[in-house]
Design a protein around this motif. Structure first.
Motif, PDB file in Angstrom:
ATOM      1  N   ARG A   1      -3.196  78.073  -1.241  1.00  0.00           N
ATOM      2  CA  ARG A   1      -3.174  77.141  -0.113  1.00  0.00           C
ATOM      3  C   ARG A   1      -3.075  77.889   1.210  1.00  0.00           C
TER       4      ARG A   1
ATOM      5  N   ASP B   1      -6.627  79.852   1.716  1.00  0.00           N
ATOM      6  CA  ASP B   1      -7.878  79.131   1.497  1.00  0.00           C
ATOM      7  C   ASP B   1      -8.668  79.721   0.332  1.00  0.00           C
TER       8      ASP B   1
ATOM      9  N   ASP C   1     -10.137  86.752   2.910  1.00  0.00           N
ATOM     10  CA  ASP C   1      -8.951  85.989   2.513  1.00  0.00           C
ATOM     11  C   ASP C   1      -8.284  86.580   1.277  1.00  0.00           C
TER      12      ASP C   1
END
Length: 327
Positions: free
Chosen positions: A164, A167, A187
């Protein structure tokens, strides 16, 4: 008065003592190497598989490709998927005819398509053509600079919190403390660093250039599903073969359901832990990982400590594998 006992009415201990046949595991990409075809390179039974692979590798023989290619070429998505599928199909072309029955077939990630070939639902040439098209669709739908990372040693709740924050998506569940995350490389890198800070035993960025099994590949999944519906019609699972679906570990009973899940796994989490539960429930005498590599054998050995598990990479000869399978 109670009627005759049905199979599920039998005592649990009696059911679990019945072991028969083999479970065959087909690996996904990641462990391609120069020597991956050495044991089967000259096997005449495997020649049609290598010829079919050559046609979808733009005329390059896969046996030459793995010896001549750079690491970057070996791990490029399209070549990687075709090569891992070629290895599974080539080994099975040699070992399958004399293998004990029944056969339970399960494939990890891209290897699931190879498992459909091993189960006898799709011929090898069609499997390899579909694999090449699958890879192209995934490349076209994939965001730039995306991939997968592995996290070992953290519970699911912490993994979900990391996803979360960064992403990301859970791509593959190998076990309660072993998952793969998918998303953009930008990420993934901070997410793996955070997992390490939270106490993960190990984090690894995998040599995969697409965020397989995540919603990022929704379009590829839809298009591949349509391709499967066009290409695979009028077939059924042969007797003595059990095929496991990657997204939930359930046996494929209806072809339409299995094909739908085969397309869905491009964009949906693969539950390999459930696949191993399903393989164990089939009570095979042997479990053989067709490679490349031995990662599936190691995971299967942990999941099924009471069953003999090996990878083809552990053998010196094809006869050695044959004797072990039929021992």
């Amino acid at each position: 008065m109670r009627g005759p006992a049905r199979r599920h009415d039998l005592p649990r201990c009696r059911r679990e003592q019945t072991v028969t046949g083999v479970a065959i595991l087909c690996s996904g990409q990641g462990a391609q190497a120069a020597g991956m075809f050495d044991l089967i390179s000259d096997a005449p039974e495997a020649a049609p598989v290598f010829a079919a692979a050559r046609r979808v590798l733009d005329g390059r023989d896969p046996r030459d490709l793995v010896r001549q290619a750079s690491p970057a070429e070996l791990h490029a998505n399209r070549a990687a998927q075709i090569l891992c599928c070629t290895q599974a199909l080539a080994y099975w072309a040699v070992l399958g005819p004399a293998s004990p029955r029944p056969v339970t077939a399960a494939g990890y990630s891209a290897g699931e398509l190879a498992a459909w070939g091993i189960a006898g639902v799709i011929d090898a040439e069609t499997v390899l053509d579909l694999m090449a098209r699958r890879a192209i669709l995934m490349d076209e739908a994939s965001p730039t600079a995306s991939g997968l990372g592995a996290v070992l040693g953290l519970p699911r709740t912490e993994i979900e919190a990391i996803c979360r924050t960064h992403d990301l998506h859970i791509a593959i569940v190998n076990g309660p403390l072993h998952v793969l995350l998918g998303g953009a490389v930008a990420d993934l890198e901070p997410a793996l660093a955070e997992a390490q800070q939270r106490g993960a035993g190990r984090v690894v960025m995998l040599p995969v250039s697409v965020a397989s099994h995540t919603p990022l590949l929704h379009d590829a999944s839809e298009r591949f599903g349509e391709l499967l519906r066009q290409r695979i019609t009028g077939t059924r699972l042969p007797p003595g073969l059990r095929l496991i679906s990657g997204v939930d570990g359930a046996p494929v009973w209806r072809l339409e359901d299995g094909l739908r899940k085969l397309a869905l796994q491009i964009r949906q989490t693969v539950d390999w832990a459930a696949c191993m539960d399903s393989c164990r429930a089939a009570r095979p005498q042997r479990v053989l990982d067709l490679g490349p590599g031995d990662a599936l054998a190691r995971m299967a050995g942990e999941a099924m400590p009471d069953i003999a598990v090996r990878s083809v990479t552990a053998f010196q000869s094809l006869n050695g594998i044959r004797h072990w399978l039929n021992a």
